[in-house]
Write an enzyme that holds these catalytic residues in place. Structure first.
Site, PDB file in Angstrom:
ATOM      1  N   ASN A  44      53.341  46.837  48.957  1.00  0.00           N
ATOM      2  CA  ASN A  44      52.295  47.799  48.580  1.00  0.00           C
ATOM      3  C   ASN A  44      51.490  47.304  47.383  1.00  0.00           C
ATOM      4  OD1 ASN A  44      53.223  49.528  50.574  1.00  0.00           O
ATOM      5  ND2 ASN A  44      54.362  50.843  49.175  1.00  0.00           N
ATOM      6  N   TYR A 111      68.417  51.243  56.768  1.00  0.00           N
ATOM      7  CA  TYR A 111      69.289  50.337  57.510  1.00  0.00           C
ATOM      8  C   TYR A 111      68.879  48.919  57.117  1.00  0.00           C
ATOM      9  CZ  TYR A 111      70.589  54.466  60.138  1.00  0.00           C
ATOM     10  OH  TYR A 111      71.052  55.713  60.488  1.00  0.00           O
ATOM     11  N   ASP A 262      53.265  52.046  43.221  1.00  0.00           N
ATOM     12  CA  ASP A 262      52.895  50.696  43.635  1.00  0.00           C
ATOM     13  C   ASP A 262      51.386  50.499  43.535  1.00  0.00           C
ATOM     14  OD1 ASP A 262      55.608  50.492  44.356  1.00  0.00           O
ATOM     15  OD2 ASP A 262      55.176  51.196  46.379  1.00  0.00           O
TER      16      ASP A 262
END
Length: 319
Positions: A44, A111, A262
């Site tokens: 970002n 994950y 960001d």
């Protein structure tokens, strides 16, 4: 504003993942369709840098899989260089899932354990340093990925100066990722070589035991430029011996806070590298952050190229 030929203005180091999420208000437990996106804090930052007309490259690893293809394609679409991205056939590209509830609350499920980016290590530093960026952005999120990524961040911290790069550190404390004690220690260890520290007021407590701007600035070496984010209260910035300056937030309403910090870092750093004062850079960074929180998604609020060019016009000589 442009870098020396072949030399990026900024290199961001971290992980970009594939994000799957239902439509706003949907629920992962019941949704029959998921939107597919690419997201990552350091990416970002690079995207904001590129949108403002500077050159940015993203350093990471992805799996040799379709999700890795998707991440690389997304990075290129953002105008960010992929020459420092590596494919690792032994590990998959990281993924995460997100619910956005009607009341604005988010539930995020990662994950990324065992992902390709989680096995980055100090061997990845060589290519990054040899690219000789003007500024090198590292984050506590990368440290949280594991011992190898932490060693990479530490190696970059000790070698940035000899490569002629400013070291930019965003603690980006994320308790849900684990290893937060290690992240805090690593950020503290890097302070003596950090050129720009950008942190949230909520992160200052765990790092320094203080949250008031004056106390936070006093906890950081005087040579280090500091941007302290305080959400709806705006930001404070300090450039060396200069007196700290407060810049109010420009956000009118908040739809999705993800990516705001960001965008602020990307806007601030791009402006500083283009010759802006710390205060002017903070205003540009705050404008980008305010736009991002007013839209859904990490990057949708970034200014269009023509507006971005107007924001950067007349900032002066490159830093």
């Amino acid at each position: 504003m442009s870098a020396v030929a072949g030399r990026p203005d900024v290199v961001g180091v971290g992980e970009a993942m594939v994000l799957l999420q239902p439509e706003p208000g949907g629920d992962l437990a019941s949704a029959d369709r998921l939107g597919v996106h690419v997201a990552g804090a350091e990416l970002n930052v690079c995207a904001a840098i590129a949108r403002l007309g500077l050159s940015a490259s993203f350093a990471s690893r992805v799996g040799d899989d379709p999700f890795g293809d998707r991440v690389i394609a997304a990075v290129r679409t953002l105008g960010v260089g992929t020459g420092l991205m590596k494919r690792d056939g032994g590990f998959p590209t990281g993924v995460f899932f997100k619910d956005m509830r009607p009341d604005g609350r988010r539930r995020v499920h990662y994950y990324r354990s065992g992902s390709a980016a989680s096995v980055m290590d100090e061997t990845d530093a060589k290519g990054i340093i040899e690219s000789r960026p003007r500024a090198l952005v590292v984050s506590g999120v990368t440290v949280a990925l594991g011992e190898g990524p932490e060693q990479l961040v530490r190696t970059l911290g000790t070698t940035a100066a000899e490569a002629g790069a400013l070291l930019v550190v965003d603690p980006n404390l994320r308790p849900t990722l684990g290893r937060q004690d290690q992240v805090i220690v690593a950020v503290r260890d890097l302070l003596e070589v950090t050129d720009l520290l950008v942190l949230g007021q909520d992160e200052a407590g765990p790092l320094f035991g203080e949250t008031a701007p004056e106390a936070v600035f006093a906890s950081v070496p005087q040579r280090t430029e500091v941007v302290l984010k305080a959400g709806p209260e705006g930001v404070w910035c300090r450039d060396g011996d200069a007196r700290p300056v407060h810049v109010p937030s420009t956000a009118r309403h908040v739809r999705d806070p993800v990516g705001a910090g960001d965008a602020l870092l990307g806007g601030y750093l791009a402006a500083r590298l283009s010759g802006a004062s710390a205060e002017r850079a903070a205003r540009i960074g705050s404008l980008l952050a305010g736009r991002v929180v007013e839209t859904l998604g990490d990057l949708e609020g970034l200014p269009a190229p023509d507006e971005a060019a107007g924001l950067m016009a007349g900032l002066g000589r490159p830093r």
